[in-house]
Design a protein around this motif. Sequence first.
Motif: not given
Length: 769
Positions: A337-351, A391-402
Motif C-alpha cells: 500500500p505504497y505510492d511508488i512512482p516507478n515499478v517493475w514487477t514480474d509475477s510468475i506462476c510455475v508448474y 510508512r508515513r512518508i510512502n504510505g498511500l493517501r487519497p489522491g495517490g497512485k498505486n
Amino acid sequence: MKYVGISVPRVDGIKKVTGALKYVDDIKLHGMLHAAVKRSPYPHGEIIRIDTSKAEKLSGVKAVITGKDVSKRAGLYLEDKTFLATDKVRYRGEAVAAVAAETKEIALEAVALIEVEYRELPAVTNALEGLKPDAPLVHPDLGEYKWGPIFFPKPGSNISNHYKIRKGDIEKGFAEADFIVENQFFVPHIQHCPIENHSAIAQMDAEGNLTIWSTCQSPYAVQKALSVAFDIPLNKIRVISPAVGGGFGGKAGTTLEGIIIPLAKKVRGRPVKLTYSREDEFVNSFVRQGMHAVIKTGIDKDGKITAVKNTFIWDGGAYTEYGVNIVRAGGYASTGPYDIPNVWTDSICVYTNHPVGGPYRGFGMSEIHFAIEQNIDMLAEKIGMDPLDIRRINGLRPGGKNATGQVVEVCGLQECIEEVAQKLAWSHKDKSSQPNKRRGKGIACAYKAPSMPNNVGSSAIVKLNEDGTAHLLVSAQDIGQGSDTALIQIASEILTIPPHKITIKTGDTDYTPYEWQTVASRITYCAGNAVARACEDIKEQLLELAQIRFGIPKRDLTLCDEYIVSKIYPDRKIAIKDLALGLSMDDGSGFHGPILGRGAFIPPNVRNTDKQTGQGEKPVAFWTYGCQGVELEVDVETGKIEILKVASCFDVGKVINPMLIEGQVEGAIVQGLGSALYEELILEKGIVKNPSFVDYKIPTAADMPEMLVSFVENPEETGPFGARGIGEPCMVPAAPAVANAVYDALGIRITSLPITAEKILKALQEKNK
C-alpha cells in the motif's frame, strides 16, 4: 441506523453450537455407495497400464473408473486438470482410479487390488528449477489448453501465467535513489486446516439429472466447472451446499466432486459418497502456493522510495487453474500500500510436481506482504529512519497512485497506522523482566482488493410473507465469516423488519439465485449490494401500493418499524404484512399480487489492465487498507517466541456488525500467527512429509495473545451502507509484523517462513560469530 452497525447474534449460532446443523458428511441417503481412490506413489510418471479386473470382481463393488472416464479438462481460469490422471501423474497422491462399493471397507480393499504400472519421470520440485529451459515439462500440452484473456501462459515451458507491472521509468527511479537495496524472501506451502474435511455425494437419476451435495464455498462455480468437464447442461446439474465447516479458500473450486460423478453415472439412481481423510486434506486438496521473492528498491536519503523491482516466483503445483489468478493478484498489488512512482514487477506462476496450489485466505497478499513489509523495515534501517516514519512518508493517501496507476480516492491507511502506533505504545520500548528474554515490537501495513473477473456479480431474491416476515434467498455461503447474519441486517435496515423475522436460504443452485463465488472478501460488498437492491425493489413496490391506498405521493411515504408511514401525517400508516400479497380494494378486487424483490449487482466501471504494462484506471472494485502491530518476547536460550500483544486497525468503510467483524479480525490474527510461527508443508522430492496434525502444527487456545482491534470507517461509495470487505485483508500483515518484531528484539532478520525456534537460534549463533 437501527439494524446496521449493531451486534446482532449469529443467525446460525444455536444450530452450530448444539450440533443441529447438518454437514455433507452427516447426510445418509438410501442405497448410498462409498467411494475410495487409487493414488499415485510418484510425483511425476507416465501411466503405462491400469488393470482393474480384480477390483471389478470383488463382491460388493458396483463401479470402477479410470482416467478414460474423465478425459476432458476443466478449470475456472485455466483448463489444465482432469479429475483422474489420464496420460501421466503430476503429483504424489494424484487420483488414477476410483471405486464405488457397498461399504467403505470394500471400496478400500478394491482399490488395493487395482494394478497400475508407471514409468517414473524426472520431477520438478522447485519453482526456480522449473523455470530453467532444460527443466522437465509438467504440462507439455499447455499450448492446447483454454484460458481467460487476463492470463498469460507460455506454452513450451512450465510458466502457466506471467503477469507484468510496468509503471513509470524504472531506470530513472534507480538513478534518482541515494541507496539501492536488494533482498530475498521465501514463503512455503501451507494448508488451510478447516475443521470439516472435504466431502461430497453425487447421484444421477434415470433421466440424467445430476445432484451433488458438496462442502463447497461456491456452488455455482462448481456447477459450471462440472458442466464443462462432463458435458452436462446446467439445468441438469444441481449443486447443494448445506453447510460449510470452514474453508479459507480450500473449498472454493472443484476437488473430489469430479471423482464421484463418473461413478454415479455408472450406478444410476444410487448416491455415491466420498469424504477425504485428514491426510487427503493435506495432500489432495488445495494448498497455499509457495513463493520466492526478490525485491530491489531505490530510496533517497529523506525516506522516499523512488523505484522498486519485484520478482515473485510462485510454486503453483501440478495444476494451477486457480493459482494463475493468485499470481495476477500478487502482480497488481506488488508494491504493497505504497505510492511508488516507478515499478517493475514480474509475477510468475510455475508448474511443479507438488500438490495443487490454490486460493488461501489473503489470495497471495500474505505471501507478497511478508516480503514487502520486511523490505520496508530494512530500507528504514538503511537510512536510519523509524519504521513508522517510512510508512508515513510512502504510505498511500487519497489522491495517490498505486502499482497499476490507479488514483486512490478513499484510503484510511494513514489513520490505521496512527491508531496501531498508539495502541502498541510504539515509542515506548519495554524490557523483559527475565535476563534470557528480549522484547520487540514490529509493524506491518497491508492492502487487498477482490481478485475477480470484472463481469461477475451477485443476485438476491426477497419474498414477503403474509404475516410480515420475509425469506432472503442468496447463494453466498456462510463459511464461518457470518455473512448470513450481515446480509439479514442489510435487509432489515431497508425493510425495517427485525432480523429475527427474516430467514435466509443459501447454497442450492436449483432454488437460490446466482452468486459467482464466496471468495475474495466480496460477499458483504457484492452480495450485500444485491440484497440491498432486492429490498429497495420491495420498498418501491410497497410505496407504490401505499400511494394508491392513501392517495399520498410516494415521495411523502417511508418505511418505519414494519409499516409504510406518511412522513407528514404519521398516524396514516399500513403494516407491511397487509400489502405482502398485494392491495385489496374496497370493491373486493385485488391489485399487484404477492411481492417479490429482485436484486443484482456487478461492481461498476471495473476494467482490465493493459496486457503489457498492467496499468489501468480501475482494475478492481475497491481496496481495503490496514495496519497491524505486534509485541513479542523471545527466549534467547531456546528461540521460543511468545506473542504478547497484537494491535490491528483496518479501514472497512462501514462496520455492519461489530461483534462479527471483531471475531473475523481476531481469527485472522491467530491464523496469521500460525503461518508466521508454525505452519509449513514439508516437501521432500515431491513427497509431503507431515500430512497430519501430529507433525503439522497450528495455534491453539494456549497461543492467544492480547488482541486490540479497532476500525476506521471511510465509506466505500459503491458499497452497501459504505461497507467493503475485510475477511482476508486482516490476516495479511501478521507474519511480517512478527518478523519485524523479532528483528527489533534480537537484531536478526528471518526471511523465510515459518519463524521457528531453530531458525532463531541458528541466526543468533551466526550473529554472535
